[in-house]
Design a protein around this motif. Structure first.
Motif, PDB file in Angstrom:
ATOM      1  N   GLY A 126      37.477  46.835  41.357  1.00 59.64           N
ATOM      2  CA  GLY A 126      36.448  47.181  41.640  1.00 59.64           C
ATOM      3  C   GLY A 126      35.946  47.044  42.973  1.00 59.64           C
ATOM      4  O   GLY A 126      36.624  47.237  43.935  1.00 59.64           O
ATOM      5  N   ILE A 127      34.611  46.473  43.211  1.00 60.28           N
ATOM      6  CA  ILE A 127      34.261  46.283  44.462  1.00 60.28           C
ATOM      7  C   ILE A 127      34.675  45.102  45.328  1.00 60.28           C
ATOM      8  O   ILE A 127      34.817  45.409  46.453  1.00 60.28           O
ATOM      9  N   ILE A 134      35.768  45.522  49.215  1.00 60.27           N
ATOM     10  CA  ILE A 134      35.161  44.647  50.316  1.00 60.27           C
ATOM     11  C   ILE A 134      36.550  43.795  51.001  1.00 60.27           C
ATOM     12  O   ILE A 134      36.479  43.750  52.163  1.00 60.27           O
ATOM     13  N   ILE A 135      37.637  43.513  50.524  1.00 61.75           N
ATOM     14  CA  ILE A 135      38.554  43.245  50.998  1.00 61.75           C
ATOM     15  C   ILE A 135      39.625  44.202  51.673  1.00 61.75           C
ATOM     16  O   ILE A 135      40.524  43.953  52.540  1.00 61.75           O
ATOM     17  N   TYR A 141      35.518  36.446  53.809  1.00 63.20           N
ATOM     18  CA  TYR A 141      34.944  37.779  53.276  1.00 63.20           C
ATOM     19  C   TYR A 141      33.410  37.734  52.887  1.00 63.20           C
ATOM     20  O   TYR A 141      33.325  37.634  51.542  1.00 63.20           O
ATOM     21  N   PRO A 142      32.367  37.493  53.676  1.00 61.25           N
ATOM     22  CA  PRO A 142      31.169  37.165  53.134  1.00 61.25           C
ATOM     23  C   PRO A 142      30.557  38.312  52.475  1.00 61.25           C
ATOM     24  O   PRO A 142      29.722  37.726  51.806  1.00 61.25           O
ATOM     25  N   ASP A 143      30.852  39.423  52.531  1.00 62.67           N
ATOM     26  CA  ASP A 143      30.166  40.391  51.577  1.00 62.67           C
ATOM     27  C   ASP A 143      30.620  40.037  50.150  1.00 62.67           C
ATOM     28  O   ASP A 143      29.755  40.527  49.335  1.00 62.67           O
ATOM     29  N   PHE A 168      51.896  29.686  41.443  1.00 63.97           N
ATOM     30  CA  PHE A 168      52.713  30.472  40.518  1.00 63.97           C
ATOM     31  C   PHE A 168      51.820  31.265  39.411  1.00 63.97           C
ATOM     32  O   PHE A 168      52.340  31.970  38.540  1.00 63.97           O
ATOM     33  N   ASP A 169      50.529  30.881  39.581  1.00 59.71           N
ATOM     34  CA  ASP A 169      49.606  31.432  38.698  1.00 59.71           C
ATOM     35  C   ASP A 169      49.118  32.907  39.023  1.00 59.71           C
ATOM     36  O   ASP A 169      49.086  33.222  40.111  1.00 59.71           O
ATOM     37  N   GLU A 170      48.886  33.607  38.066  1.00 63.41           N
ATOM     38  CA  GLU A 170      48.349  35.184  38.256  1.00 63.41           C
ATOM     39  C   GLU A 170      47.099  34.721  38.381  1.00 63.41           C
ATOM     40  O   GLU A 170      46.353  34.719  37.252  1.00 63.41           O
ATOM     41  N   ILE A 171      46.426  35.373  39.525  1.00 66.31           N
ATOM     42  CA  ILE A 171      44.897  35.366  39.447  1.00 66.31           C
ATOM     43  C   ILE A 171      44.350  36.673  39.899  1.00 66.31           C
ATOM     44  O   ILE A 171      44.806  37.727  40.650  1.00 66.31           O
ATOM     45  N   ALA A 172      43.072  36.907  39.342  1.00 65.70           N
ATOM     46  CA  ALA A 172      42.406  37.999  39.380  1.00 65.70           C
ATOM     47  C   ALA A 172      41.036  37.778  39.722  1.00 65.70           C
ATOM     48  O   ALA A 172      40.538  37.080  39.056  1.00 65.70           O
ATOM     49  N   LEU A 173      40.414  38.393  40.797  1.00 64.69           N
ATOM     50  CA  LEU A 173      38.919  38.449  40.747  1.00 64.69           C
ATOM     51  C   LEU A 173      38.215  39.657  40.124  1.00 64.69           C
ATOM     52  O   LEU A 173      38.697  40.788  40.414  1.00 64.69           O
TER      53      LEU A 173
END
Length: 84
Positions: A7-8, A12-13, A45-47, A72-77
């Motif tokens: 998404g957003i 942003i990134i 990324y201040p936004d 080794f972790d799968e990370i999602a924002l």
């Protein structure tokens, strides 16, 4: 560490994945928790600070800020979503 963006957060990134080096540090230590990761990303990324919420998933499960993370972790924002 590879972070998946949706998404957003992707807008942003500017990409759908983000790599964080194993040597990336906050203050005097490595990024070890979800809270530290979010803080680090919001500095770069201040936004991201303008989002009403920002969830983080670690290995396909929502994670609290004190969750320990490693390379080794799968990370999602996961940004706020709307729908109907």
């Amino acid at each position: 560490m590879t972070i998946l963006l949706f998404g957003i957060t992707k807008d942003i990134i500017g990409t759908d994945t983000l790599a964080i080096s194993d040597s990336t540090t906050i203050g005097t230590g490595k990024i070890q928790t979800v809270r530290e990761l979010k803080s680090h990303l919001m500095k770069i990324y201040p936004d991201l600070r303008s989002l009403s919420s920002l969830a983080v998933a670690v290995n396909n499960s929502y994670a609290k800020d004190d969750k320990i993370i490693n390379n080794f972790d799968e990370i999602a924002l996961i940004p706020p979503v709307s729908g109907g």
